[in-house]
Design a protein around this motif. Structure first.
Motif, mmCIF file in Angstrom:
data_model
loop_
_atom_site.group_PDB
_atom_site.id
_atom_site.type_symbol
_atom_site.label_atom_id
_atom_site.label_comp_id
_atom_site.label_asym_id
_atom_site.label_seq_id
_atom_site.Cartn_x
_atom_site.Cartn_y
_atom_site.Cartn_z
ATOM 1 N N THR A 24 0.821 -1.202 0.000
ATOM 2 C CA THR A 24 0.000 0.000 0.000
ATOM 3 C C THR A 24 0.859 1.259 0.000
ATOM 4 O OG1 THR A 24 -0.159 0.268 2.402
ATOM 5 C CG2 THR A 24 -1.710 -1.265 1.368
ATOM 6 N N ALA A 25 0.258 2.336 -0.470
ATOM 7 C CA ALA A 25 0.905 3.643 -0.458
ATOM 8 C C ALA A 25 -0.169 4.703 -0.356
ATOM 9 C CB ALA A 25 1.742 3.838 -1.716
ATOM 10 N N GLY A 26 0.230 5.854 0.178
ATOM 11 C CA GLY A 26 -0.703 6.972 0.236
ATOM 12 C C GLY A 26 -1.663 6.938 1.404
ATOM 13 N N LEU A 27 -1.414 6.077 2.375
ATOM 14 C CA LEU A 27 -2.262 6.021 3.547
ATOM 15 C C LEU A 27 -1.413 5.695 4.778
ATOM 16 C CD1 LEU A 27 -2.511 2.739 4.184
ATOM 17 C CD2 LEU A 27 -4.180 2.846 2.347
ATOM 18 N N LEU A 28 -1.971 6.026 5.946
ATOM 19 C CA LEU A 28 -1.298 5.671 7.190
ATOM 20 C C LEU A 28 -1.709 4.248 7.521
ATOM 21 C CD1 LEU A 28 0.550 6.590 9.415
ATOM 22 C CD2 LEU A 28 -1.424 7.539 10.623
ATOM 23 N N PHE A 29 -0.917 3.321 7.038
ATOM 24 C CA PHE A 29 -1.280 1.906 7.001
ATOM 25 C C PHE A 29 -1.728 1.394 8.360
ATOM 26 C CE2 PHE A 29 -1.324 -2.244 5.212
ATOM 27 C CZ PHE A 29 -0.800 -3.121 6.147
ATOM 28 N N SER A 30 -1.043 1.797 9.406
ATOM 29 C CA SER A 30 -1.339 1.251 10.728
ATOM 30 C C SER A 30 -2.717 1.655 11.240
ATOM 31 C CB SER A 30 -0.262 1.674 11.719
ATOM 32 O OG SER A 30 -0.173 3.081 11.790
ATOM 33 N N ASP A 31 -3.333 2.648 10.605
ATOM 34 C CA ASP A 31 -4.656 3.111 11.025
ATOM 35 C C ASP A 31 -5.800 2.328 10.376
ATOM 36 O OD1 ASP A 31 -4.220 6.730 11.534
ATOM 37 O OD2 ASP A 31 -3.606 4.972 12.702
ATOM 38 N N TYR A 32 -5.469 1.443 9.443
ATOM 39 C CA TYR A 32 -6.484 0.795 8.630
ATOM 40 C C TYR A 32 -6.694 -0.664 9.005
ATOM 41 C CZ TYR A 32 -6.830 4.702 5.411
ATOM 42 O OH TYR A 32 -7.071 5.931 4.861
ATOM 43 N N THR A 33 -7.970 -1.058 8.961
ATOM 44 C CA THR A 33 -8.299 -2.476 8.929
ATOM 45 C C THR A 33 -8.049 -2.965 7.499
ATOM 46 O OG1 THR A 33 -9.945 -2.416 10.697
ATOM 47 C CG2 THR A 33 -10.200 -4.125 9.031
ATOM 48 N N MET A 34 -7.378 -4.084 7.385
ATOM 49 C CA MET A 34 -7.058 -4.629 6.070
ATOM 50 C C MET A 34 -7.831 -5.925 5.861
ATOM 51 S SD MET A 34 -5.098 -2.357 4.868
ATOM 52 C CE MET A 34 -4.705 -3.189 3.329
ATOM 53 N N ARG A 35 -8.339 -6.089 4.664
ATOM 54 C CA ARG A 35 -9.166 -7.247 4.359
ATOM 55 C C ARG A 35 -8.783 -7.854 3.020
ATOM 56 N NH1 ARG A 35 -15.235 -5.079 5.156
ATOM 57 N NH2 ARG A 35 -14.503 -3.524 3.657
ATOM 58 N N TRP A 36 -8.963 -9.128 2.895
ATOM 59 C CA TRP A 36 -8.851 -9.837 1.634
ATOM 60 C C TRP A 36 -10.239 -10.352 1.262
ATOM 61 C CZ3 TRP A 36 -4.805 -9.976 -1.618
ATOM 62 C CH2 TRP A 36 -3.526 -9.690 -1.115
ATOM 63 N N PHE A 37 -10.613 -10.082 0.023
ATOM 64 C CA PHE A 37 -11.838 -10.607 -0.563
ATOM 65 C C PHE A 37 -11.454 -11.476 -1.757
ATOM 66 C CE2 PHE A 37 -15.396 -8.094 1.238
ATOM 67 C CZ PHE A 37 -14.689 -7.154 1.950
ATOM 68 N N ARG A 38 -12.415 -12.238 -2.221
ATOM 69 C CA ARG A 38 -12.226 -12.966 -3.471
ATOM 70 C C ARG A 38 -13.542 -13.019 -4.229
ATOM 71 N NH1 ARG A 38 -11.191 -19.164 -1.209
ATOM 72 N NH2 ARG A 38 -13.344 -19.575 -0.518
ATOM 73 N N GLN A 39 -13.403 -13.152 -5.550
ATOM 74 C CA GLN A 39 -14.591 -13.253 -6.404
ATOM 75 C C GLN A 39 -14.330 -14.274 -7.496
ATOM 76 O OE1 GLN A 39 -16.048 -9.540 -8.004
ATOM 77 N NE2 GLN A 39 -18.095 -10.402 -8.247
ATOM 78 N N ALA A 40 -15.137 -15.307 -7.485
ATOM 79 C CA ALA A 40 -15.076 -16.333 -8.521
ATOM 80 C C ALA A 40 -16.057 -15.962 -9.629
ATOM 81 C CB ALA A 40 -15.415 -17.685 -7.926
ATOM 82 N N PRO A 41 -15.831 -16.470 -10.829
ATOM 83 C CA PRO A 41 -16.731 -16.160 -11.952
ATOM 84 C C PRO A 41 -18.185 -16.509 -11.623
ATOM 85 C CG PRO A 41 -14.756 -17.222 -12.754
ATOM 86 C CD PRO A 41 -14.693 -17.299 -11.261
#
Length: 115
Positions: A24-41
Motif C-alpha cells: 500500500t501507499a498513500g495512507l497511514l497503514f497502521s490506522d487501517y483495517t485490512m481485508r482480503w476478498f475474493r470473487q469467482a466467476p
C-alpha cells in the motif's frame, strides 16, 4: 492518492500453497483495517480474511484453518498465506483498506487451483 497493489497469485495444484501480498501507499497503514476478498466467476465477492489495527483476525468459514492473514506495518503490506488450496479457492483475490472514512481496493490478483 491511495494505492493498493496485490501480487503473488498464480496457478497451483490442489493441496499447494500461495502467499499473496498487498503493498500500500498513500495512507497511514497502521490506522487501517485490512481485508482480503475474493470473487469467482459468476459469484458475489466474498470476504476471506480481516486483520484489524490491533492485529485481531477473522476468517471466512471456508478458509478457516487453511489461510492466515498478517500485516507488516513497517512495510505497509498485508499478506495472505494460503495453504491446502482447493479448486474452489479459484478466484480473483482483492485487497481492501478500510477506515471510518475510506474504503480502497486493489486491482486484484488471479489465483487458480487445479485439481
Amino acid at each position: 492518492q491511495v494505492q493498493l497493489v496485490e501480487s503473488g497469485g498464480g496457478l497451483v495444484q490442489a493441496g499447494g500453497s500461495l502467499r499473496l501480498a498487498c503493498a500500500t501507499a498513500g495512507l497511514l497503514f497502521s490506522d487501517y483495517t485490512m481485508r482480503w476478498f475474493r470473487q469467482a466467476p459468476g459469484k458475489q465477492r466474498e470476504l476471506v480474511a480481516t486483520i484489524r489495527r490491533d492485529g485481531h483476525t477473522n476468517y471466512g468459514d471456508s478458509v478457516k484453518g487453511r489461510f492466515t492473514i498478517s500485516r507488516d506495518n513497517a512495510k505497509n503490506t498485508v499478506y495472505l498465506q494460503m495453504n491446502s488450496l482447493k479448486p474452489e479457492d479459484t478466484a480473483v483475490y482483492y485487497c481492501n483498506a478500510l477506515s471510518t472514512k475510506i474504503s480502497s481496493w486493489g486491482q486484484g490478483t488471479q489465483v487458480t487451483v487445479s485439481s
